[in-house]
Scaffold this motif. Structure first.
Motif, PDB file in Angstrom:
ATOM      1  N   ALA A 108      -5.745  19.613   3.386  1.00 48.09           N
ATOM      2  CA  ALA A 108      -7.048  20.050   2.856  1.00 48.09           C
ATOM      3  C   ALA A 108      -7.977  20.481   3.986  1.00 48.09           C
ATOM      4  CB  ALA A 108      -7.685  18.926   2.046  1.00 48.09           C
ATOM      5  N   TYR A 109      -7.924  19.762   5.089  1.00 49.59           N
ATOM      6  CA  TYR A 109      -8.800  20.102   6.219  1.00 49.59           C
ATOM      7  C   TYR A 109      -8.280  21.308   6.991  1.00 49.59           C
ATOM      8  CZ  TYR A 109     -11.552  19.630  10.488  1.00 49.59           C
ATOM      9  OH  TYR A 109     -12.380  19.870  11.553  1.00 49.59           O
ATOM     10  N   PHE A 110      -7.017  21.275   7.392  1.00 52.68           N
ATOM     11  CA  PHE A 110      -6.503  22.316   8.277  1.00 52.68           C
ATOM     12  C   PHE A 110      -6.121  23.599   7.556  1.00 52.68           C
ATOM     13  CE2 PHE A 110      -6.033  18.596  10.980  1.00 52.68           C
ATOM     14  CZ  PHE A 110      -6.573  19.072  12.165  1.00 52.68           C
ATOM     15  N   GLU A 111      -5.750  23.506   6.284  1.00 50.45           N
ATOM     16  CA  GLU A 111      -5.374  24.718   5.557  1.00 50.45           C
ATOM     17  C   GLU A 111      -6.520  25.283   4.723  1.00 50.45           C
ATOM     18  OE1 GLU A 111      -0.613  24.499   4.962  1.00 50.45           O
ATOM     19  OE2 GLU A 111      -1.788  23.646   3.337  1.00 50.45           O
ATOM     20  N   GLU A 112      -7.400  24.413   4.241  1.00 51.06           N
ATOM     21  CA  GLU A 112      -8.450  24.883   3.333  1.00 51.06           C
ATOM     22  C   GLU A 112      -9.861  24.674   3.873  1.00 51.06           C
ATOM     23  OE1 GLU A 112      -7.656  23.461  -0.694  1.00 51.06           O
ATOM     24  OE2 GLU A 112      -5.596  23.047  -0.041  1.00 51.06           O
ATOM     25  N   ASN A 113      -9.973  24.066   5.060  1.00 56.09           N
ATOM     26  CA  ASN A 113     -11.267  23.831   5.705  1.00 56.09           C
ATOM     27  C   ASN A 113     -12.228  23.076   4.784  1.00 56.09           C
ATOM     28  OD1 ASN A 113     -12.871  23.907   7.985  1.00 56.09           O
ATOM     29  ND2 ASN A 113     -13.807  25.864   7.452  1.00 56.09           N
ATOM     30  N   LYS A 114     -11.698  22.116   4.017  1.00 56.53           N
ATOM     31  CA  LYS A 114     -12.523  21.341   3.081  1.00 56.53           C
ATOM     32  C   LYS A 114     -13.230  20.199   3.795  1.00 56.53           C
ATOM     33  CE  LYS A 114     -10.130  22.287  -1.234  1.00 56.53           C
ATOM     34  NZ  LYS A 114      -9.446  21.699  -2.389  1.00 56.53           N
ATOM     35  N   ASN A 115     -14.347  19.794   3.244  1.00 58.12           N
ATOM     36  CA  ASN A 115     -15.081  18.642   3.764  1.00 58.12           C
ATOM     37  C   ASN A 115     -14.358  17.378   3.300  1.00 58.12           C
ATOM     38  OD1 ASN A 115     -16.759  16.524   4.401  1.00 58.12           O
ATOM     39  ND2 ASN A 115     -18.635  17.563   3.795  1.00 58.12           N
ATOM     40  N   ILE A 116     -13.505  16.865   4.157  1.00 55.63           N
ATOM     41  CA  ILE A 116     -12.679  15.706   3.818  1.00 55.63           C
ATOM     42  C   ILE A 116     -13.461  14.396   3.918  1.00 55.63           C
ATOM     43  CG2 ILE A 116     -10.479  16.796   4.360  1.00 55.63           C
ATOM     44  CD1 ILE A 116     -10.644  15.275   7.109  1.00 55.63           C
ATOM     45  N   GLY A 117     -14.762  14.475   4.098  1.00 52.51           N
ATOM     46  CA  GLY A 117     -15.596  13.281   4.132  1.00 52.51           C
ATOM     47  C   GLY A 117     -16.281  13.002   2.806  1.00 52.51           C
ATOM     48  N   GLN A 118     -15.974  13.773   1.781  1.00 51.78           N
ATOM     49  CA  GLN A 118     -16.651  13.637   0.492  1.00 51.78           C
ATOM     50  C   GLN A 118     -15.672  13.229  -0.605  1.00 51.78           C
ATOM     51  OE1 GLN A 118     -18.544  17.479   0.002  1.00 51.78           O
ATOM     52  NE2 GLN A 118     -20.400  16.711   0.980  1.00 51.78           N
ATOM     53  N   MET A 119     -16.132  12.346  -1.475  1.00 46.78           N
ATOM     54  CA  MET A 119     -15.283  11.861  -2.567  1.00 46.78           C
ATOM     55  C   MET A 119     -14.890  12.985  -3.516  1.00 46.78           C
ATOM     56  SD  MET A 119     -13.534   9.436  -3.679  1.00 46.78           S
ATOM     57  CE  MET A 119     -14.061   7.858  -3.036  1.00 46.78           C
ATOM     58  N   GLU A 120     -15.724  14.025  -3.640  1.00 49.48           N
ATOM     59  CA  GLU A 120     -15.394  15.159  -4.504  1.00 49.48           C
ATOM     60  C   GLU A 120     -14.109  15.851  -4.044  1.00 49.48           C
ATOM     61  OE1 GLU A 120     -18.477  14.864  -2.989  1.00 49.48           O
ATOM     62  OE2 GLU A 120     -19.498  14.052  -4.745  1.00 49.48           O
ATOM     63  N   VAL A 121     -13.799  15.743  -2.761  1.00 50.11           N
ATOM     64  CA  VAL A 121     -12.557  16.297  -2.208  1.00 50.11           C
ATOM     65  C   VAL A 121     -11.462  15.232  -2.192  1.00 50.11           C
ATOM     66  CG1 VAL A 121     -11.491  17.243  -0.102  1.00 50.11           C
ATOM     67  CG2 VAL A 121     -13.762  18.035  -0.827  1.00 50.11           C
ATOM     68  N   LEU A 122     -11.810  14.026  -1.756  1.00 47.00           N
ATOM     69  CA  LEU A 122     -10.812  12.972  -1.580  1.00 47.00           C
ATOM     70  C   LEU A 122     -10.231  12.472  -2.900  1.00 47.00           C
ATOM     71  CD1 LEU A 122     -12.646  10.992   1.229  1.00 47.00           C
ATOM     72  CD2 LEU A 122     -10.584  12.397   1.495  1.00 47.00           C
ATOM     73  N   GLY A 123     -11.059  12.398  -3.939  1.00 49.32           N
ATOM     74  CA  GLY A 123     -10.574  11.926  -5.241  1.00 49.32           C
ATOM     75  C   GLY A 123      -9.418  12.768  -5.765  1.00 49.32           C
ATOM     76  N   PRO A 124      -9.597  14.093  -5.861  1.00 53.24           N
ATOM     77  CA  PRO A 124      -8.487  14.929  -6.316  1.00 53.24           C
ATOM     78  C   PRO A 124      -7.268  14.890  -5.388  1.00 53.24           C
ATOM     79  CG  PRO A 124     -10.556  16.090  -6.598  1.00 53.24           C
ATOM     80  CD  PRO A 124     -10.874  14.844  -5.828  1.00 53.24           C
ATOM     81  N   LEU A 125      -7.497  14.732  -4.077  1.00 58.89           N
ATOM     82  CA  LEU A 125      -6.358  14.617  -3.158  1.00 58.89           C
ATOM     83  C   LEU A 125      -5.552  13.353  -3.470  1.00 58.89           C
ATOM     84  CD1 LEU A 125      -7.932  15.674   0.263  1.00 58.89           C
ATOM     85  CD2 LEU A 125      -6.388  17.004  -1.186  1.00 58.89           C
ATOM     86  N   ALA A 126      -6.264  12.250  -3.728  1.00 59.77           N
ATOM     87  CA  ALA A 126      -5.588  11.003  -4.094  1.00 59.77           C
ATOM     88  C   ALA A 126      -4.780  11.201  -5.378  1.00 59.77           C
ATOM     89  CB  ALA A 126      -6.608   9.886  -4.259  1.00 59.77           C
TER      90      ALA A 126
END
Length: 194
Positions: A108-126
């Motif tokens: 998510a960080y290296f391919e999509e440059n997403k803010n991996i510090g936010q639950m809005e990103v981390l929840g779906p990754l989980a």
């Protein structure tokens, strides 16, 4: 076999080491957090032009390696606060699914440059790796995370380490102070009777 890995999710060499360790069977991979940019606000911090150029040049060179053949690096523009990311990683470890979660975060960080510090990103990754974000949040433990941070800090200080990732093989307590290739990692393990 247990191996403790000192890392941060913004470190491309740590990403590489996770890809290497994914190929080692029967590995109990214990995540030990270390923050590259603890001062970054939760919304992230844009890199200055010089840093952006250096980071992306290093990433481009690293991406030429065989481990990254299915990784499609995008240009990185921001640093993100990884405190919550490490909390989620510790929960994933407690749930027995650390490595799939960690690799999803790196992508998510290296391919999509997403803010991996936010639950809005981390929840779906989980969820993408079969974990329940709410159950993970229930496992958050600030004291436990501080203990893990203190452990990684102590290892760095006691062994005068300078770079990440760093690894500790157990029970021998052998320190590996750099990212490795898969072949080198196998040789290290063989030399230490693993």
């Amino acid at each position: 076999m247990k191996l403790s890995l000192i890392f941060d999710f913004m470190c491309p060499f740590c990403f590489k080491q996770h890809l290497v360790l994914k190929e080692i069977p029967d590995l109990d991979l214990e995540p030990l957090p270390r923050f590259l940019k603890a001062e970054v606000p939760m919304e992230g911090l844009e890199m200055d032009p010089e840093t952006k150029q250096k980071v992306n040049a290093a990433q481009k060179e690293l991406g030429k390696g065989p481990l990254f053949q299915d990784v499609h690096f995008t240009e990185r523009t921001h640093f993100y606060n990884t405190y919550l990311t490490h909390q989620m990683a510790q929960a994933a470890y407690k749930m027995g699914a650390y490595l799939p979660f960690a690799l999803a975060v790196y992508r998510a960080y290296f391919e999509e440059n997403k803010n991996i510090g936010q639950m809005e990103v981390l929840g779906p990754l989980a969820e993408s790796v079969g974990l329940d974000p709410k159950a993970m949040e229930d496992l958050f433990d600030g004291d436990f995370l501080r203990e893990k941070l203190w452990t990684s800090f102590s290892i760095f200080k006691d062994h005068d380490l300078k770079t990440m990732p760093a690894m500790v093989l157990h029970p021998s307590e052998k320190i590996i102070d750099h990212s490795t290739s898969l072949e080198e990692m196998k040789e290290i393990l063989k030399a230490n009777d693993y």
